[in-house]
Design a protein around this motif. Structure first.
Motif, short mmCIF file in Angstrom:
data_model
loop_
_atom_site.label_atom_id
_atom_site.label_comp_id
_atom_site.label_asym_id
_atom_site.label_seq_id
_atom_site.Cartn_x
_atom_site.Cartn_y
_atom_site.Cartn_z
N PHE A 267 0.82 -1.20 0.00
CA PHE A 267 0.00 0.00 0.00
C PHE A 267 0.86 1.25 0.00
O PHE A 267 1.96 1.27 0.54
CB PHE A 267 -0.90 0.02 1.24
CG PHE A 267 -1.85 -1.13 1.31
CD1 PHE A 267 -3.14 -1.02 0.81
CD2 PHE A 267 -1.45 -2.35 1.84
CE1 PHE A 267 -4.00 -2.10 0.85
CE2 PHE A 267 -2.31 -3.43 1.89
CZ PHE A 267 -3.60 -3.30 1.39
N MET A 270 -1.14 5.55 4.13
CA MET A 270 -2.56 5.50 4.50
C MET A 270 -2.81 6.34 5.74
O MET A 270 -2.05 6.26 6.71
CB MET A 270 -2.99 4.06 4.75
CG MET A 270 -2.96 3.17 3.52
SD MET A 270 -3.65 1.51 3.83
CE MET A 270 -2.30 0.77 4.75
N PHE A 296 -7.76 1.09 3.18
CA PHE A 296 -7.49 -0.22 2.56
C PHE A 296 -8.34 -0.40 1.31
O PHE A 296 -7.84 -0.71 0.22
CB PHE A 296 -7.77 -1.32 3.58
CG PHE A 296 -7.75 -2.72 3.04
CD1 PHE A 296 -6.57 -3.46 3.02
CD2 PHE A 296 -8.91 -3.32 2.56
CE1 PHE A 296 -6.56 -4.76 2.52
CE2 PHE A 296 -8.90 -4.61 2.07
CZ PHE A 296 -7.72 -5.34 2.06
N GLN A 299 -7.62 1.71 -1.80
CA GLN A 299 -6.48 1.30 -2.62
C GLN A 299 -6.66 -0.07 -3.26
O GLN A 299 -5.96 -0.40 -4.23
CB GLN A 299 -5.19 1.31 -1.79
CG GLN A 299 -4.78 2.69 -1.33
CD GLN A 299 -3.37 2.74 -0.77
OE1 GLN A 299 -2.49 1.99 -1.19
NE2 GLN A 299 -3.14 3.61 0.20
N LYS A 300 -7.59 -0.87 -2.73
CA LYS A 300 -7.79 -2.23 -3.23
C LYS A 300 -9.27 -2.50 -3.46
O LYS A 300 -10.07 -2.46 -2.52
CB LYS A 300 -7.25 -3.26 -2.24
CG LYS A 300 -5.76 -3.15 -1.94
CD LYS A 300 -4.91 -3.53 -3.13
CE LYS A 300 -3.42 -3.45 -2.80
NZ LYS A 300 -2.57 -3.73 -3.98
#
Length: 321
Positions: A267, A270, A296, A299-300
């Motif tokens: 990552f 964050m 989280f 980003q995904k």
């Protein structure tokens, strides 16, 4: 001074489901919204600050529900469902991330319509969460948790602001394989502790355990984590953190760097708060070093399969601008 409120709704609740009349009528079925096939429905959501919020109907009331993988069951806002009696009082406390919450109640929900998703005979806890409703300026009927989501493969897509739910069998196999147009590019195993999704990872090559929670507006990192890991938490400011129990604590907020969950899953920086996770670990019987939430999922693009205890990932489209 501008005060930032972080409503992290990582909750633990008891559930008592019924299987009565399962053969007569399915407890979950799809009715009216965007049904992709017999087993799959797509539900749009809004981001209210960093919370995933869907429109739903319950007991002839329409309003908003927060999607919270950190909550074991459905939560009703006592403000909108006030007609409960003492015999419905729970015998045990309900645990939240900041404190234990008493004066909660249980109610059996006979019918619950969530866009195209309809449920029957679900238990719900009843808690006063009006402080979240007022802060977010929405009509908050409640929270949708694990006991609603666990029978589905759940695709949380912050690119298109939608959740795709597809039914699975008891082994976690989708009842229809042709669900996603996008290609799954990676996967990660997790451990399911009660209802909590736990993944292993590293911060600056130091081993850590994270919980995954869709209703964590900001990530959390335990102040007691290894100093070599904390070296890559860069504090920026202080903010006020409020939980379901409406208690507030002041925490440090900043950016967390060098987070990896595998050799291929890592990552960028964050937004994260530094806090004490002892109370939460005690409530859940876990030893987590942190919580991964909105940052989280931002980003995904993530698919959760509870039965297989797997996370699957789909790439965001390349930005060509």
């Amino acid at each position: 001074m501008l005060r930032l409120f972080c409503f992290i709704l990582f909750l633990a609740f008891s559930i008592n489901q019924t299987n009565a009349n399962d053969d007569a009528s399915p407890p979950i079925f799809f009715t009216k919204a965007e049904v992709l096939d017999t087993y799959t429905t797509r539900i749009p959501f809004k981001l209210i600050d960093h919370l995933i919020v869907v429109e739903a109907e319950l007991l002839n009331k329409k309003g908003s529900f927060i999607i919270d993988t950190g909550s074991e069951t459905m939560i009703l806002n006592k403000v909108h469902f006030p007609d409960f009696y003492e015999y419905q009082r729970k015998n045990q406390e309900t645990s939240g991330v900041i404190q234990s919450i008493d004066n909660s109640y249980e109610r059996r929900i006979e019918a619950f319509a969530l866009e195209s998703l309809k449920l029957h005979d679900k238990d719900s806890d009843v808690i006063d969460i009006s402080h979240i409703e007022k802060s977010k300026k929405i009509k908050l009927l409640g929270i949708i948790g694990y006991n609603i989501l666990k029978d589905y493969e759940v695709f949380i897509d912050l690119h298109l602001n939608q959740i795709t739910l597809t039914q699975v069998d008891r082994f976690g196999n989708k009842l229809n394989d042709d669900v996603y147009l996008e290609k799954i590019v990676d996967s990660l195993s997790f451990n399911l502790k009660n209802h909590t999704i736990i993944v292993n990872g590293t911060i600056n090559n130091q081993k850590v355990k994270f919980g995954i929670d869709t209703a964590a507006e900001f990530n959390q990192i335990n102040r007691k984590v290894n100093r070599k890991a904390l070296k890559y938490f860069i504090p920026k400011r202080r903010l006020s953190l409020s939980g379901v129990g409406n208690k507030k604590i002041e925490v440090l907020a900043g950016k967390l760097h060098r987070v990896k969950l595998s050799e291929t899953i890592y990552f960028g920086p964050m937004l994260t708060v530094l806090t004490n996770l002892n109370k939460m670990n005690e409530a859940f019987g876990t030893q987590l070093d942190g919580i991964l939430g909105y940052e989280f999922f931002a980003q995904k693009r993530t698919i959760i399969n509870y039965q297989k205890e797997k996370l699957y990932f789909i790439d965001y489209p390349l930005n060509t601008q």
